[in-house]
Design a protein around this motif. Structure first.
Motif, PDB file in Angstrom:
ATOM      1  N   SER A   1       0.815  -1.221   0.000  1.00  0.00           N
ATOM      2  CA  SER A   1       0.000   0.000   0.000  1.00  0.00           C
ATOM      3  C   SER A   1       0.843   1.263   0.000  1.00  0.00           C
ATOM      4  CB  SER A   1      -0.913   0.018   1.232  1.00  0.00           C
ATOM      5  OG  SER A   1      -0.139   0.158   2.413  1.00  0.00           O
ATOM      6  N   GLY A   2       2.151   1.101   0.235  1.00  0.00           N
ATOM      7  CA  GLY A   2       3.022   2.266   0.299  1.00  0.00           C
ATOM      8  C   GLY A   2       3.143   2.858   1.691  1.00  0.00           C
ATOM      9  N   ARG A  22     -13.107  -7.548  -6.763  1.00  0.00           N
ATOM     10  CA  ARG A  22     -13.576  -8.642  -7.619  1.00  0.00           C
ATOM     11  C   ARG A  22     -13.334  -8.326  -9.092  1.00  0.00           C
ATOM     12  NH1 ARG A  22     -17.098 -12.461  -5.571  1.00  0.00           N
ATOM     13  NH2 ARG A  22     -16.657 -13.461  -7.571  1.00  0.00           N
ATOM     14  N   PHE A  23     -13.539  -7.056  -9.469  1.00  0.00           N
ATOM     15  CA  PHE A  23     -13.321  -6.649 -10.848  1.00  0.00           C
ATOM     16  C   PHE A  23     -11.859  -6.905 -11.248  1.00  0.00           C
ATOM     17  CE2 PHE A  23     -12.109  -3.644 -14.138  1.00  0.00           C
ATOM     18  CZ  PHE A  23     -13.148  -3.755 -15.048  1.00  0.00           C
ATOM     19  N   THR A  24     -10.931  -6.537 -10.371  1.00  0.00           N
ATOM     20  CA  THR A  24      -9.511  -6.734 -10.661  1.00  0.00           C
ATOM     21  C   THR A  24      -9.184  -8.209 -10.805  1.00  0.00           C
ATOM     22  OG1 THR A  24      -8.967  -4.719  -9.433  1.00  0.00           O
ATOM     23  CG2 THR A  24      -7.168  -6.252  -9.875  1.00  0.00           C
ATOM     24  N   TYR A  78      -1.997  -5.445  -7.011  1.00  0.00           N
ATOM     25  CA  TYR A  78      -2.245  -4.312  -6.116  1.00  0.00           C
ATOM     26  C   TYR A  78      -2.277  -2.986  -6.861  1.00  0.00           C
ATOM     27  CZ  TYR A  78      -1.890  -7.602  -2.350  1.00  0.00           C
ATOM     28  OH  TYR A  78      -2.127  -8.664  -1.526  1.00  0.00           O
ATOM     29  N   HIS A  79      -1.395  -2.838  -7.854  1.00  0.00           N
ATOM     30  CA  HIS A  79      -1.399  -1.597  -8.622  1.00  0.00           C
ATOM     31  C   HIS A  79      -2.619  -1.502  -9.532  1.00  0.00           C
ATOM     32  CE1 HIS A  79       2.351   0.078  -7.270  1.00  0.00           C
ATOM     33  NE2 HIS A  79       2.949  -1.077  -7.448  1.00  0.00           N
ATOM     34  N   GLN A  80      -3.102  -2.640 -10.026  1.00  0.00           N
ATOM     35  CA  GLN A  80      -4.323  -2.631 -10.834  1.00  0.00           C
ATOM     36  C   GLN A  80      -5.499  -2.118 -10.001  1.00  0.00           C
ATOM     37  OE1 GLN A  80      -3.330  -2.938 -14.133  1.00  0.00           O
ATOM     38  NE2 GLN A  80      -4.855  -4.484 -14.526  1.00  0.00           N
ATOM     39  N   LYS A  81      -5.582  -2.577  -8.780  1.00  0.00           N
ATOM     40  CA  LYS A  81      -6.659  -2.114  -7.893  1.00  0.00           C
ATOM     41  C   LYS A  81      -6.557  -0.607  -7.675  1.00  0.00           C
ATOM     42  CE  LYS A  81      -7.388  -6.365  -5.237  1.00  0.00           C
ATOM     43  NZ  LYS A  81      -7.327  -6.974  -3.894  1.00  0.00           N
ATOM     44  N   LEU A  82      -5.335  -0.132  -7.430  1.00  0.00           N
ATOM     45  CA  LEU A  82      -5.126   1.296  -7.210  1.00  0.00           C
ATOM     46  C   LEU A  82      -5.563   2.093  -8.432  1.00  0.00           C
ATOM     47  CD1 LEU A  82      -3.928   3.606  -5.487  1.00  0.00           C
ATOM     48  CD2 LEU A  82      -1.719   3.123  -6.563  1.00  0.00           C
ATOM     49  N   LEU A  83      -5.213   1.588  -9.615  1.00  0.00           N
ATOM     50  CA  LEU A  83      -5.559   2.281 -10.856  1.00  0.00           C
ATOM     51  C   LEU A  83      -7.070   2.329 -11.051  1.00  0.00           C
ATOM     52  CD1 LEU A  83      -4.421   3.597 -13.451  1.00  0.00           C
ATOM     53  CD2 LEU A  83      -4.515   1.328 -14.508  1.00  0.00           C
ATOM     54  N   ASP A 133      -2.832   6.317 -19.103  1.00  0.00           N
ATOM     55  CA  ASP A 133      -3.662   6.722 -17.967  1.00  0.00           C
ATOM     56  C   ASP A 133      -2.814   6.917 -16.715  1.00  0.00           C
ATOM     57  OD1 ASP A 133      -5.990   6.842 -19.359  1.00  0.00           O
ATOM     58  OD2 ASP A 133      -6.849   4.985 -18.574  1.00  0.00           O
ATOM     59  N   ILE A 134      -1.870   6.010 -16.495  1.00  0.00           N
ATOM     60  CA  ILE A 134      -1.018   6.114 -15.307  1.00  0.00           C
ATOM     61  C   ILE A 134      -0.135   7.353 -15.390  1.00  0.00           C
ATOM     62  CG2 ILE A 134       0.942   5.069 -14.104  1.00  0.00           C
ATOM     63  CD1 ILE A 134      -0.307   2.373 -14.669  1.00  0.00           C
ATOM     64  N   LYS A 135       0.448   7.582 -16.564  1.00  0.00           N
ATOM     65  CA  LYS A 135       1.322   8.738 -16.732  1.00  0.00           C
ATOM     66  C   LYS A 135       0.564  10.050 -16.535  1.00  0.00           C
ATOM     67  CE  LYS A 135       4.749   6.602 -19.776  1.00  0.00           C
ATOM     68  NZ  LYS A 135       5.332   6.567 -21.140  1.00  0.00           N
ATOM     69  N   ASN A 136      -0.715  10.054 -16.892  1.00  0.00           N
ATOM     70  CA  ASN A 136      -1.503  11.282 -16.794  1.00  0.00           C
ATOM     71  C   ASN A 136      -2.253  11.426 -15.479  1.00  0.00           C
ATOM     72  OD1 ASN A 136      -0.805  12.026 -19.442  1.00  0.00           O
ATOM     73  ND2 ASN A 136      -2.499  10.866 -20.334  1.00  0.00           N
ATOM     74  N   SER A 137      -2.242  10.360 -14.673  1.00  0.00           N
ATOM     75  CA  SER A 137      -3.069  10.369 -13.457  1.00  0.00           C
ATOM     76  C   SER A 137      -2.372  10.980 -12.257  1.00  0.00           C
ATOM     77  CB  SER A 137      -3.483   8.938 -13.100  1.00  0.00           C
ATOM     78  OG  SER A 137      -2.348   8.183 -12.667  1.00  0.00           O
ATOM     79  N   GLY A 138      -1.045  11.001 -12.285  1.00  0.00           N
ATOM     80  CA  GLY A 138      -0.289  11.500 -11.131  1.00  0.00           C
ATOM     81  C   GLY A 138      -0.158  10.487 -10.018  1.00  0.00           C
ATOM     82  N   LEU A 139      -0.497   9.221 -10.294  1.00  0.00           N
ATOM     83  CA  LEU A 139      -0.384   8.188  -9.263  1.00  0.00           C
ATOM     84  C   LEU A 139       1.079   7.925  -8.919  1.00  0.00           C
ATOM     85  CD1 LEU A 139      -3.029   5.593 -10.526  1.00  0.00           C
ATOM     86  CD2 LEU A 139      -3.205   7.082  -8.538  1.00  0.00           C
TER      87      LEU A 139
END
Length: 225
Positions: free
Chosen positions: A20-21, A138-140, A172-177, A219-225
């Motif tokens: 989780s970081g 569940r989706f992930t 875990y990163h998929q869930k975060l995204l 999406d990740i590059k533009n999301s600021g995650l």
């Protein structure tokens, strides 16, 4: 947490803090005593869990100095002993770029080689994604299962094995995204990939798989995650 697998459950709890970081590379983590109190388990169980993490090179114990989270890279984790992988967002992008190269060809091979039964299984995964679009966990799971099925459909043992290893890297990163951006893009793109495979159109399946991987990267590059 009082059954015979207490140390394994403690291990999962500690991993969650890293994934989780909450605990970052280089950070000193709680002492065995503090972890024992927080998780309501014995120090023996905590010690066993930490020793497993040391063996897996996820943390380092320094004599008299405590336990620290290691700075980990994707290469460390191409090891079947490690059940969960800890990656920062830059390393996650490295994995996605790898998928950008491999998944279009996997989709192509799957379309050419897979059985009708596997296509039915892909459709079940997709329908479950639609059903669980409001349940990110569940989706992930269904998303990752969908891609696992495509790798199975290639009938290529190396593609299958690598995809199995990457599944836990991505989880875990998929869930975060998805929590940040929502599942809409994933639902529509998986439908396009599924339809191309059902229609036995390997070229189109490859194109849609590439677009899906590329859109995720952007999406990740533009999301600021």
């Amino acid at each position: 947490m009082r059954d015979g697998r207490t140390s394994d459950k403690v291990l999962e709890k500690i991993e969650e803090k890293i994934f989780s970081g909450e605990w970052k590379p280089g950070q000193k983590i709680m002492s065995e005593t503090q972890l024992s109190k927080e998780l309501d388990v014995s120090r023996v169980s905590v010690r066993e869990a930490l020793e497993k993490l040391v063996t897996l090179n996820i943390v380092t114990k320094k004599q008299g100095g405590g336990t620290f989270v290691n700075d980990l890279s994707p290469l460390v984790y191409l090891n079947s002993l490690i059940p969960m992988l800890v990656l920062d967002m830059d390393s996650y992008l490295d994995i996605l770029e790898f998928r950008l190269i491999t998944e279009p060809e996997a989709a192509r091979l799957c379309t050419e080689r897979c059985s009708d039964y596997l296509i039915d299984e892909l459709e079940i995964c997709y329908n479950n994604m639609v059903m669980y679009k409001d349940n990110i966990d569940r989706f992930t799971e269904e998303d990752l299962k969908f891609h696992n099925k495509i790798s199975e459909g290639t009938d290529n043992s190396l593609i299958i094995k690598v995809n199995e290893l990457l599944r836990n890297v991505l989880k875990y990163h998929q869930k975060l995204l998805y929590k940040s951006l929502g599942p809409t893009g994933g639902v529509s793109e998986h439908k396009l990939i599924l339809d191309a495979i059902k229609n036995r159109d390997p070229e189109l399946a490859s194109i849609y798989a590439r677009r899906h991987a590329l859109r995720t990267i952007n999406d990740i590059k533009n999301s600021g995650l």
